[in-house]
Write an enzyme that holds these catalytic residues in place. Sequence first.
Site, mmCIF file in Angstrom:
data_model
loop_
_atom_site.group_PDB
_atom_site.id
_atom_site.type_symbol
_atom_site.label_atom_id
_atom_site.label_comp_id
_atom_site.label_asym_id
_atom_site.label_seq_id
_atom_site.Cartn_x
_atom_site.Cartn_y
_atom_site.Cartn_z
ATOM 1 N N ASP A 44 0.653 -1.267 0.216
ATOM 2 C CA ASP A 44 0.031 0.000 -0.061
ATOM 3 C C ASP A 44 0.832 1.226 0.015
ATOM 4 O O ASP A 44 2.092 1.145 0.604
ATOM 5 C CB ASP A 44 -0.806 0.015 1.271
ATOM 6 C CG ASP A 44 -2.138 -0.968 1.166
ATOM 7 O OD1 ASP A 44 -2.280 -1.096 -0.035
ATOM 8 O OD2 ASP A 44 -2.544 -1.104 2.241
ATOM 9 N N LYS A 83 -3.053 3.603 -3.200
ATOM 10 C CA LYS A 83 -3.706 4.843 -3.859
ATOM 11 C C LYS A 83 -2.739 5.995 -3.674
ATOM 12 O O LYS A 83 -2.181 5.979 -2.538
ATOM 13 C CB LYS A 83 -4.900 5.303 -2.983
ATOM 14 C CG LYS A 83 -5.689 6.577 -3.530
ATOM 15 C CD LYS A 83 -6.553 7.158 -2.473
ATOM 16 C CE LYS A 83 -7.155 8.413 -2.789
ATOM 17 N NZ LYS A 83 -7.722 9.141 -1.453
ATOM 18 N N MET A 123 -8.550 8.425 8.763
ATOM 19 C CA MET A 123 -8.926 9.155 7.443
ATOM 20 C C MET A 123 -9.891 10.056 7.563
ATOM 21 O O MET A 123 -11.144 10.078 6.605
ATOM 22 C CB MET A 123 -9.450 7.899 6.576
ATOM 23 C CG MET A 123 -8.639 6.823 6.317
ATOM 24 S SD MET A 123 -9.285 5.325 5.190
ATOM 25 C CE MET A 123 -9.980 4.275 6.398
HETATM 26 N N1 SAH Z 1 -4.693 0.051 8.950
HETATM 27 C C1 SAH Z 1 -4.215 1.285 9.478
HETATM 28 C C2 SAH Z 1 -5.037 2.322 8.994
HETATM 29 C C3 SAH Z 1 -5.522 2.408 7.505
HETATM 30 S S1 SAH Z 1 -6.467 3.780 7.004
HETATM 31 C C4 SAH Z 1 -3.666 1.265 10.746
HETATM 32 O O1 SAH Z 1 -3.995 0.233 11.523
HETATM 33 O O2 SAH Z 1 -2.985 2.374 11.197
HETATM 34 C C5 SAH Z 1 -5.410 4.984 6.821
HETATM 35 C C6 SAH Z 1 -5.363 6.111 7.779
HETATM 36 O O3 SAH Z 1 -4.607 5.469 8.897
HETATM 37 C C7 SAH Z 1 -4.903 7.468 7.431
HETATM 38 O O4 SAH Z 1 -5.593 8.327 6.614
HETATM 39 C C8 SAH Z 1 -4.583 7.907 8.841
HETATM 40 O O5 SAH Z 1 -5.759 8.476 9.499
HETATM 41 C C9 SAH Z 1 -3.978 6.952 9.555
HETATM 42 N N2 SAH Z 1 -2.624 6.762 9.568
HETATM 43 C C10 SAH Z 1 -1.930 5.777 9.104
HETATM 44 N N3 SAH Z 1 -0.644 5.822 9.388
HETATM 45 C C11 SAH Z 1 -0.513 6.971 10.242
HETATM 46 C C12 SAH Z 1 0.522 7.648 10.587
HETATM 47 N N4 SAH Z 1 1.762 7.366 10.626
HETATM 48 N N5 SAH Z 1 0.288 8.769 11.250
HETATM 49 C C13 SAH Z 1 -0.861 9.471 11.395
HETATM 50 N N6 SAH Z 1 -1.947 8.829 10.894
HETATM 51 C C14 SAH Z 1 -1.971 7.684 10.074
#
Ligand code: SAH
Length: 309
Positions: A37, A59, A172
């Site tokens: 991803d 994306k 998100m």
């Molecule tokens: N599976 C992932 C989430 C996927 S959805 C998890 O468990 O973290 C993607 C969203 O995750 C982003 O839009 C943001 O809101 C959050 N996200 C992922 N990595 C991040 C990071 N390093 N810092 C802040 N938000 C993060």
Amino acid sequence: MSVKAKVYLVGAGPGNPLYLTRKAERCIQQADVILYDQLVHPFILQLSDPKAEWIHVGKTPYTKYIKQDRINALLVEKASQHQTVVRLKGGDPAIFGRVVEEVETLKAHGIDFEIVPGITAASAAVSQLGRGLTERNVSTNITFTTGHFKENEENDIDITTLEHNGTLAIYMGIKRLPIIMNQIKTHIQKDFPVVVIFNASRHDQFIISGTVHTIIDQLSQLPERIGPGITIVGDVARDIRSDASLPLVPNVVLLKGPRAQCLSRAYELYEEGKVAYLDYRDDEHYHRTQREKITELIHQSTIQAIEQF
Ligand code: SAH
């Protein structure tokens, strides 16, 4: 003749390569092919075998999603050709990671699979704040929710946790944050503390701190497209200072020479909060997809130093 394939659905954590589990690292090292991803840190990919194929299925800004059906089909196709397939996702695959769609596909095709959990963004975020997602006498429950709904759905999110001394972690949700903050204002009188953490745990992390009433104004002063952000609402977000010095283009250290030395040096640099990549752009031993990716990355970065071993 076909060998029995296994697909690992692996959480790559919040971005910092040091926040990868040992199991995830082993899967990556054993992979013949990795479907990854957008939010997966490229250095994490570099832990793979030089011969492994990398396929970006995420994306990217300005482009459309690869449809989930297409990813499912690719997983099945790759599992028919290889022994070890890794599907690498940001954070924890079980939190807004659509892992179950992929599991269902694999089951339907009789393909062996395993889910490898990762550190989710909310955990990474509060660790950087020096707070807990739950805290004794402060927050006794937590809701993971999202501001991102299917097109044209104007759903309210579930904010009941805030009425029960809880923490709300919104994934998100940056674009829809004004709507979400309005929803909270409308339903609950208290002006809760809010923190938005972008790029949590990464070199370019920054933190915006405010309240339900002030956070939107603060966010509107930021440039667009600054990386993934997670919003934490509730008393665990109290007394946090904003920290918004924005490094726009990463300052990268390139490492050249024997692989083992480069990898161990890279980890040292990540410990120092720097960004490092192995530079094998011209090394034919590496799979074409790996050379292409690293070439593209280097073009997008400012090179701070080159270390040759
Ligand atoms: N599976 C992932 C989430 C996927 S959805 C998890 O468990 O973290 C993607 C969203 O995750 C982003 O839009 C943001 O809101 C959050 N996200 C992922 N990595 C991040 C990071 N390093 N810092 C802040 N938000 C993060």
